[in-house]
Enzyme design. Structure first.
Site, short mmCIF file in Angstrom:
data_model
loop_
_atom_site.label_atom_id
_atom_site.label_comp_id
_atom_site.label_asym_id
_atom_site.label_seq_id
_atom_site.Cartn_x
_atom_site.Cartn_y
_atom_site.Cartn_z
N CYS A 42 0.84 -1.20 0.00
CA CYS A 42 0.00 0.00 0.00
C CYS A 42 0.88 1.25 0.00
O CYS A 42 2.01 1.23 0.48
CB CYS A 42 -0.90 0.00 1.23
SG CYS A 42 -2.07 1.39 1.27
N ARG A 46 3.02 4.92 6.37
CA ARG A 46 3.53 4.14 7.53
C ARG A 46 4.05 2.76 7.11
O ARG A 46 4.53 2.00 7.94
CB ARG A 46 2.40 3.94 8.55
CG ARG A 46 1.85 5.21 9.11
CD ARG A 46 0.51 4.98 9.79
NE ARG A 46 -0.52 4.56 8.84
CZ ARG A 46 -1.78 4.24 9.18
NH1 ARG A 46 -2.14 4.27 10.44
NH2 ARG A 46 -2.64 3.88 8.26
N HIS A 98 -2.13 -4.01 4.95
CA HIS A 98 -1.89 -3.61 6.34
C HIS A 98 -3.20 -3.33 7.05
O HIS A 98 -4.20 -2.96 6.42
CB HIS A 98 -0.94 -2.41 6.40
CG HIS A 98 -1.51 -1.14 5.87
ND1 HIS A 98 -1.95 -0.12 6.69
CD2 HIS A 98 -1.75 -0.72 4.61
CE1 HIS A 98 -2.41 0.88 5.94
NE2 HIS A 98 -2.29 0.55 4.68
CO CO Z 1 -3.38 1.32 3.11
#
Ligand code: CO
Length: 220
Positions: A42, A46, A98
């Site tokens: 993604c 983070r 995630h």
């Molecule tokens: Co994401």
């Protein structure tokens, strides 16, 4: 300090540290890349894969987009996949989603934001296919995290359903596709235990190089 100054200073410090630790590091990298792993993840800020799996520059070939979606019509994703498999000859492909993914959340919000609504249509399809299971999870964050897991599995299968991966398998290449998920709450990656290593990983209708009658069961 301006962001430009900060990033430039960070860069100079990092390059020096890398060279101090391994004087041949950049000389070696300049000759070319030979990563064994293609990582599809993604775009979330983070979720910077090389950091949390402890790899160095040169060890991971990367494609990222919102909610780690693999569309067969996405020229970008398919180009990365083809180059990774055919030119770099990677041995492993990891699709890593995630938890707490904004793309997954947005897919279920029924709000209109723009182009991303169309991009996330595939995630909505995953929800639709598994809605009976997902509706039973009353806690919304838990439901979204389960959808994130199901989405990773679906996208890993989409990788396997491409002519690119199937061609590699047909030629006898060792190539495995894995579905993982990263937990932003504690920094740990979890193997969802979906590993695909051959054409039999996908449903018969998606197979291009069929050799046995039972490969054609969908036509019967
Ligand atoms: Co994401």
């Amino acid at each position: 300090m301006s962001f430009r100054k900060k990033l430039m200073e960070n860069n100079r410090r990092w390059a020096k540290e890398m060279k101090d630790e391994d004087p041949e590091f950049f000389t070696r990298l300049a000759k070319g890349q030979k990563p064994e792993i293609l990582w599809i993840g993604c775009s979330d800020a983070r979720v910077s894969a090389p950091d949390f799996v402890g790899l160095q520059p040169g060890e991971l070939f990367v494609h990222r987009n919102i909610a780690n979606v693999v569309y067969h019509t996405d020229l970008n994703c398919q180009s990365v996949l083809e180059y990774a498999v055919e030119a770099l000859k990677v041995r492993y492909i990891v699709v890593c989603g995630h938890y707490n993914c904004g793309g997954i959340r947005h897919a279920l919000e029924n709000t209109e934001f723009g182009i991303i609504d169309n991009w996330l249509k595939e995630v909505k399809d995953v929800y639709q296919a598994h809605r009976d299971e997902l509706r039973l999870i009353e806690n919304m964050p838990a439901r979204l995290n389960r959808l994130a897991e199901l989405n990773v599995r679906h996208q890993a299968l989409n990788v396997c359903r491409t002519s690119i991966v199937q061609k590699a398998w047909a030629s006898g290449r060792e190539l495995s596709v894995h579905a993982w998920i990263y937990d932003v709450n504690d920094g740990l990656v979890h193997d969802l235990k979906y590993s695909f290593r051959d054409p039999y990983s996908v449903e018969p209708v998606y197979r291009y190089h069929v050799t046995e009658q039972h490969d054609l069961e969908h036509t019967q």
